[in-house]
Scaffold this motif. Structure first.
Motif, PDB file in Angstrom:
ATOM      1  N   TYR A 413       0.832  -1.203   0.000  1.00  0.00           N
ATOM      2  CA  TYR A 413       0.000   0.000   0.000  1.00  0.00           C
ATOM      3  C   TYR A 413       0.869   1.257   0.000  1.00  0.00           C
ATOM      4  O   TYR A 413       0.668   2.179  -0.806  1.00  0.00           O
ATOM      5  N   GLU A 414       1.839   1.306   0.910  1.00  0.00           N
ATOM      6  CA  GLU A 414       2.683   2.507   0.988  1.00  0.00           C
ATOM      7  C   GLU A 414       3.558   2.643  -0.257  1.00  0.00           C
ATOM      8  O   GLU A 414       3.803   3.754  -0.744  1.00  0.00           O
ATOM      9  N   GLN A 415       4.006   1.513  -0.794  1.00  0.00           N
ATOM     10  CA  GLN A 415       4.806   1.552  -2.024  1.00  0.00           C
ATOM     11  C   GLN A 415       3.972   2.069  -3.198  1.00  0.00           C
ATOM     12  O   GLN A 415       4.427   2.927  -3.969  1.00  0.00           O
ATOM     13  N   VAL A 416       2.744   1.572  -3.325  1.00  0.00           N
ATOM     14  CA  VAL A 416       1.888   1.978  -4.433  1.00  0.00           C
ATOM     15  C   VAL A 416       1.499   3.454  -4.314  1.00  0.00           C
ATOM     16  O   VAL A 416       1.418   4.165  -5.322  1.00  0.00           O
ATOM     17  N   MET A 417       1.265   3.936  -3.107  1.00  0.00           N
ATOM     18  CA  MET A 417       0.944   5.354  -2.942  1.00  0.00           C
ATOM     19  C   MET A 417       2.093   6.230  -3.445  1.00  0.00           C
ATOM     20  O   MET A 417       1.866   7.290  -4.039  1.00  0.00           O
ATOM     21  N   ARG A 418       3.316   5.784  -3.219  1.00  0.00           N
ATOM     22  CA  ARG A 418       4.465   6.538  -3.755  1.00  0.00           C
ATOM     23  C   ARG A 418       4.500   6.438  -5.278  1.00  0.00           C
ATOM     24  O   ARG A 418       4.801   7.406  -5.976  1.00  0.00           O
ATOM     25  N   GLN A 419       4.205   5.269  -5.802  1.00  0.00           N
ATOM     26  CA  GLN A 419       4.234   5.073  -7.254  1.00  0.00           C
ATOM     27  C   GLN A 419       3.156   5.904  -7.956  1.00  0.00           C
ATOM     28  O   GLN A 419       3.394   6.465  -9.029  1.00  0.00           O
ATOM     29  N   LEU A 489      -8.910  -7.143  -8.662  1.00  0.00           N
ATOM     30  CA  LEU A 489      -8.782  -5.695  -8.481  1.00  0.00           C
ATOM     31  C   LEU A 489      -9.919  -4.962  -9.182  1.00  0.00           C
ATOM     32  O   LEU A 489     -10.599  -4.109  -8.596  1.00  0.00           O
ATOM     33  N   VAL A 490     -10.150  -5.295 -10.450  1.00  0.00           N
ATOM     34  CA  VAL A 490     -11.209  -4.633 -11.227  1.00  0.00           C
ATOM     35  C   VAL A 490     -12.575  -4.971 -10.641  1.00  0.00           C
ATOM     36  O   VAL A 490     -13.458  -4.105 -10.549  1.00  0.00           O
ATOM     37  N   GLY A 491     -12.764  -6.225 -10.219  1.00  0.00           N
ATOM     38  CA  GLY A 491     -14.040  -6.615  -9.625  1.00  0.00           C
ATOM     39  C   GLY A 491     -14.329  -5.853  -8.339  1.00  0.00           C
ATOM     40  O   GLY A 491     -15.459  -5.426  -8.089  1.00  0.00           O
ATOM     41  N   ASP A 492     -13.305  -5.668  -7.501  1.00  0.00           N
ATOM     42  CA  ASP A 492     -13.481  -4.905  -6.259  1.00  0.00           C
ATOM     43  C   ASP A 492     -13.852  -3.460  -6.545  1.00  0.00           C
ATOM     44  O   ASP A 492     -14.739  -2.880  -5.904  1.00  0.00           O
ATOM     45  N   LEU A 493     -13.150  -2.857  -7.493  1.00  0.00           N
ATOM     46  CA  LEU A 493     -13.427  -1.456  -7.828  1.00  0.00           C
ATOM     47  C   LEU A 493     -14.825  -1.299  -8.410  1.00  0.00           C
ATOM     48  O   LEU A 493     -15.544  -0.345  -8.089  1.00  0.00           O
ATOM     49  N   ALA A 494     -15.230  -2.235  -9.249  1.00  0.00           N
ATOM     50  CA  ALA A 494     -16.560  -2.150  -9.849  1.00  0.00           C
ATOM     51  C   ALA A 494     -17.657  -2.408  -8.826  1.00  0.00           C
ATOM     52  O   ALA A 494     -18.733  -1.807  -8.887  1.00  0.00           O
ATOM     53  N   GLY A 499     -15.389   1.110  -1.357  1.00  0.00           N
ATOM     54  CA  GLY A 499     -16.060   2.368  -1.684  1.00  0.00           C
ATOM     55  C   GLY A 499     -16.069   3.394  -0.582  1.00  0.00           C
ATOM     56  O   GLY A 499     -16.337   4.564  -0.826  1.00  0.00           O
ATOM     57  N   GLY A 500     -15.806   2.986   0.682  1.00  0.00           N
ATOM     58  CA  GLY A 500     -15.825   3.941   1.777  1.00  0.00           C
ATOM     59  C   GLY A 500     -14.623   4.855   1.836  1.00  0.00           C
ATOM     60  O   GLY A 500     -14.599   5.806   2.603  1.00  0.00           O
ATOM     61  N   TRP A 501     -13.608   4.561   1.020  1.00  0.00           N
ATOM     62  CA  TRP A 501     -12.405   5.392   1.036  1.00  0.00           C
ATOM     63  C   TRP A 501     -12.698   6.701   0.313  1.00  0.00           C
ATOM     64  O   TRP A 501     -13.111   6.716  -0.842  1.00  0.00           O
ATOM     65  N   ALA A 510      -5.208   0.687  -1.852  1.00  0.00           N
ATOM     66  CA  ALA A 510      -5.606  -0.317  -0.870  1.00  0.00           C
ATOM     67  C   ALA A 510      -6.149  -1.566  -1.558  1.00  0.00           C
ATOM     68  O   ALA A 510      -5.866  -2.696  -1.139  1.00  0.00           O
ATOM     69  N   THR A 511      -6.931  -1.364  -2.606  1.00  0.00           N
ATOM     70  CA  THR A 511      -7.501  -2.503  -3.326  1.00  0.00           C
ATOM     71  C   THR A 511      -6.397  -3.324  -3.986  1.00  0.00           C
ATOM     72  O   THR A 511      -6.385  -4.562  -3.914  1.00  0.00           O
ATOM     73  N   PHE A 512      -5.451  -2.643  -4.638  1.00  0.00           N
ATOM     74  CA  PHE A 512      -4.342  -3.353  -5.283  1.00  0.00           C
ATOM     75  C   PHE A 512      -3.510  -4.104  -4.245  1.00  0.00           C
ATOM     76  O   PHE A 512      -3.146  -5.274  -4.439  1.00  0.00           O
ATOM     77  N   ALA A 513      -3.181  -3.424  -3.126  1.00  0.00           N
ATOM     78  CA  ALA A 513      -2.338  -4.044  -2.104  1.00  0.00           C
ATOM     79  C   ALA A 513      -2.997  -5.301  -1.552  1.00  0.00           C
ATOM     80  O   ALA A 513      -2.334  -6.318  -1.322  1.00  0.00           O
ATOM     81  N   CYS A 514      -4.310  -5.236  -1.341  1.00  0.00           N
ATOM     82  CA  CYS A 514      -5.030  -6.399  -0.807  1.00  0.00           C
ATOM     83  C   CYS A 514      -4.945  -7.586  -1.764  1.00  0.00           C
ATOM     84  O   CYS A 514      -4.758  -8.730  -1.346  1.00  0.00           O
ATOM     85  N   ARG A 515      -5.067  -7.316  -3.058  1.00  0.00           N
ATOM     86  CA  ARG A 515      -5.107  -8.401  -4.037  1.00  0.00           C
ATOM     87  C   ARG A 515      -3.719  -8.877  -4.472  1.00  0.00           C
ATOM     88  O   ARG A 515      -3.560 -10.039  -4.861  1.00  0.00           O
ATOM     89  N   ALA A 516      -2.731  -8.012  -4.412  1.00  0.00           N
ATOM     90  CA  ALA A 516      -1.397  -8.371  -4.917  1.00  0.00           C
ATOM     91  C   ALA A 516      -0.478  -8.946  -3.847  1.00  0.00           C
ATOM     92  O   ALA A 516       0.568  -9.506  -4.162  1.00  0.00           O
ATOM     93  N   ALA A 517      -0.855  -8.826  -2.579  1.00  0.00           N
ATOM     94  CA  ALA A 517       0.034  -9.232  -1.494  1.00  0.00           C
ATOM     95  C   ALA A 517       0.203 -10.744  -1.438  1.00  0.00           C
ATOM     96  O   ALA A 517      -0.654 -11.509  -1.892  1.00  0.00           O
ATOM     97  N   ILE A 518       1.316 -11.162  -0.851  1.00  0.00           N
ATOM     98  CA  ILE A 518       1.555 -12.576  -0.557  1.00  0.00           C
ATOM     99  C   ILE A 518       0.375 -13.122   0.233  1.00  0.00           C
ATOM    100  O   ILE A 518      -0.139 -12.458   1.136  1.00  0.00           O
ATOM    101  N   LYS A 519      -0.059 -14.312  -0.076  1.00  0.00           N
ATOM    102  CA  LYS A 519      -1.227 -14.899   0.573  1.00  0.00           C
ATOM    103  C   LYS A 519      -0.823 -15.806   1.737  1.00  0.00           C
ATOM    104  O   LYS A 519       0.315 -16.290   1.815  1.00  0.00           O
ATOM    105  N   ALA A 520      -1.778 -16.009   2.637  1.00  0.00           N
ATOM    106  CA  ALA A 520      -1.594 -17.056   3.640  1.00  0.00           C
ATOM    107  C   ALA A 520      -1.476 -18.391   2.908  1.00  0.00           C
ATOM    108  O   ALA A 520      -2.210 -18.666   1.960  1.00  0.00           O
ATOM    109  N   GLY A 521      -0.518 -19.212   3.340  1.00  0.00           N
ATOM    110  CA  GLY A 521      -0.300 -20.488   2.676  1.00  0.00           C
ATOM    111  C   GLY A 521       0.864 -20.475   1.707  1.00  0.00           C
ATOM    112  O   GLY A 521       1.265 -21.532   1.220  1.00  0.00           O
TER     113      GLY A 521
END
Length: 566
Positions: A413-419, A489-494, A499-501, A510-521
């Motif tokens: 999230y913090e990296q993408v905000m800089r990007q 990512l696109v599905g979440d945005l659509a 939407g509360g942000w 935030a949406t990208f970070a949630c979907r792109a992050a390393i997963k549990a497992g």
């Protein structure tokens, strides 16, 4: 000759108009009388009410008390011991100063004032006191009284002579709650003073004097809430904000407690609360409301308290600076390791928080930030991955447990905000471009966010119908699935999942970070795990992901020893 249309109001009418400004309900009476007690230096304040204050309100204190002459003057309009000139209205250091509370209350009740200044006018023993009885604003009796130093005000039959206003009083239970709320706020403003509240003979509040604010919070609300609070303390120029902010993981959509105090005075200021909530940005889920206690200390000439009849609002000389101070104060409180969720019974500390961002949080091993030794051998504590989900390592005071998905989500999230505000992210060109199908609303989202998608590494091109060609993709980690991430990512945005942000860039990041992050497992090799922890601890808000969940849980050494009986 026609009669004049302008007339000077009789004192009785003027008093009742003043009462309308100051005395709205029993809680208003309690507020005014308790504030007077605090201004008089009281160390103990006792409040008794009956029938929600409709039948009886009695406030007793051990403050300075008044001489007989001063007591009589106090019942005259515009009489006060707290100001002497117009200049004193700016930055006044007392709770009350309008000089209308006592006569206003006395004008709409059966009122009794008993007070004594103590021996010699200043000691703590009995002295020449006075008891005044007033009905509807008229003094009916004045007689000597022998009592300890202090003041007791008894109010009976509130609004007995204004039945139209008495009809607007709510049910006794509702008025009692309002009185309790008022006393709770004043007890937070002055933790050093003992407060008690009795309603119809039943004790509702009993808070002994405390040296620490957190102890007063324990007494008022219990340890369960108090243990979710983080201390905050930040200074900017001559102004300072201190107090407590709730851990993001404990914030809820309803039931929060939020109070603002300016130079010790409780005030209502939704803009300062909004500024404090801005300090939580990207650390709590949209709609969650954290509990907050904010104490602002600033120069007297920087604030004007003479802007509201009940002194409930203030005006700042530089509001923007004060709101920035509050936002930064909350953000700093959330940044250190102390803000991580504790596992066990770690005490809440009232210490100054970590000052800075991108610096090693207190208690974390400095070796995690050091370069690797020659030959590629790692330095510092060993990292252990368990359940392919959590990373464990030793700290100075215990064991830290990192959720790898939440940690990577915060880092991304913090990296993408800089990007998004800079040159964008490096992307890898796909050997075989992807072709993906989307719905109509999803295609609209892609078109609206095309530039942002490019900045995080997705180069997209419409193909035919609902098909999109993906030429490049980001590479945030070796197990990254570009197609799945883009579709989610696109599905979440659509679908408006984030939407509360309020801020569009933050919502996208935030949406990208949630979907792109390393997963549990996902299994991580030792160096990959070490790099993730290093990047997490270098983040601005390292201990919370974008949903408000903790990224780190601490197991204090003392808790380990307690569980093993050491």
């Amino acid at each position: 000759m026609s009669s004049p249309r302008i007339a000077v109001l009789p004192d009785r009418v003027a008093d009742q108009i003043a009462a309308g400004e100051v005395v709205e309900r029993p809680a208003s009476v309690v507020k005014e009388l308790v504030e007077n007690a605090l201004d008089a230096g009281a160390r103990t304040v006792r409040v008794e009410i009956e029938e929600g204050g409709r039948a009886l309100i009695r406030v007793s204190d051990d403050g300075h008390g008044m001489s007989p002459d001063d007591a009589k003057l106090a019942l005259q309009r515009h009489a006060t011991s707290k100001i002497r000139s117009v200049a004193d209205l700016i930055g006044v250091g007392s709770f009350g100063f309008r000089g209308e509370a006592l006569p206003a209350i006395a004008s709409v009740s059966r009122f009794e004032l008993e007070t004594a200044p103590g021996a010699g006018g200043s000691g703590g023993g009995g002295g020449g006191g006075i008891r005044l009885r007033v009905t509807g604003g008229t003094i009916e009796a004045a007689e000597p009284a022998v009592r300890q130093r202090g003041t007791t005000v008894t109010v009976r039959g509130l609004f007995f002579n204004t039945p139209a206003r008495r009809k607007f009083l709510r049910a006794p239970a509702t008025e009692t709650r309002a009185v309790s709320d008022v006393l709770t706020v004043l007890a937070l403003a002055r933790p050093d003073v003992a407060f008690s509240l009795t309603s119809d003979g039943r004790t509702l509040l009993d808070a002994p004097g405390a040296t620490r604010l957190i102890d007063r919070i324990h007494a008022l609300w219990g340890r369960e809430l108090a243990d979710t609070l983080l201390p905050l303390s930040t200074r900017l120029g001559g102004s300072e904000v201190s107090g407590f902010a709730q851990r993001p993981s404990q914030a809820r959509p309803a039931g929060r407690r939020a109070y603002v105090f300016v130079r010790g005075r409780p005030v209502k200021d939704p803009f300062l609360l909004r500024a404090a909530e801005a300090g939580y940005r990207s650390a709590i889920a949209p709609g969650d409301r954290p509990s907050l206690l904010l104490f602002l200390d600033l120069p007297g000439d920087a604030v004007d308290v003479n802007v509201h009849p009940a002194k409930a609002e203030v005006r700042f000389r530089d509001r923007i600076q004060i709101e920035q101070l509050v936002e930064e104060g909350v953000r700093r409180a959330l940044a250190p390791l102390d803000a991580a969720a504790p596992l066990g019974t770690a005490p809440v500390l009232e210490a100054a928080p970590w000052e800075g961002t991108g610096t090693i949080p207190a208690g974390m091993p400095t070796e995690l930030f050091a370069a690797e030794q020659a030959g590629g051998r790692p330095r510092g504590p060993e990292l252990l991955q368990v359940f392919d989900t959590y990373l464990l390592f030793q700290t100075e005071d215990g064991v830290a447990i990192v959720d790898q998905h939440s940690a990577h989500e915060r880092v991304l999230y913090e990296q993408v905000m800089r990007q998004l505000s800079g040159d964008g992210a490096p992307a890898q060109r796909l050997l075989l471009p992807l072709t993906l199908e989307f719905t109509g609303p999803e295609l609209e989202v892609i078109d609206a966010h095309r530039e942002l998608l490019a900045r995080v590494g997705f180069e997209l091109e419409p193909f035919s119908g609902r098909t999109v060609v993906v030429h490049t993709a980001p590479n945030p980690h070796p197990r990254f699935e570009a197609a799945r991430c883009l579709q989610e990512l696109v599905g979440d945005l659509a679908g408006g999942r984030f939407g509360g942000w309020a801020n569009r860039l933050e919502r996208f990041a935030a949406t990208f970070a949630c979907r792109a992050a390393i997963k549990a497992g996902h299994h991580l090799d030792p160096e990959e795990a070490r790099e993730l922890v290093r990047r997490l601890l270098a983040a601005t808000l390292p201990v919370h992901d974008v949903h408000g969940r903790p990224t780190i849980v601490q197991l204090p050494k003392g808790e380990l020893e307690r569980r093993f009986g050491r």
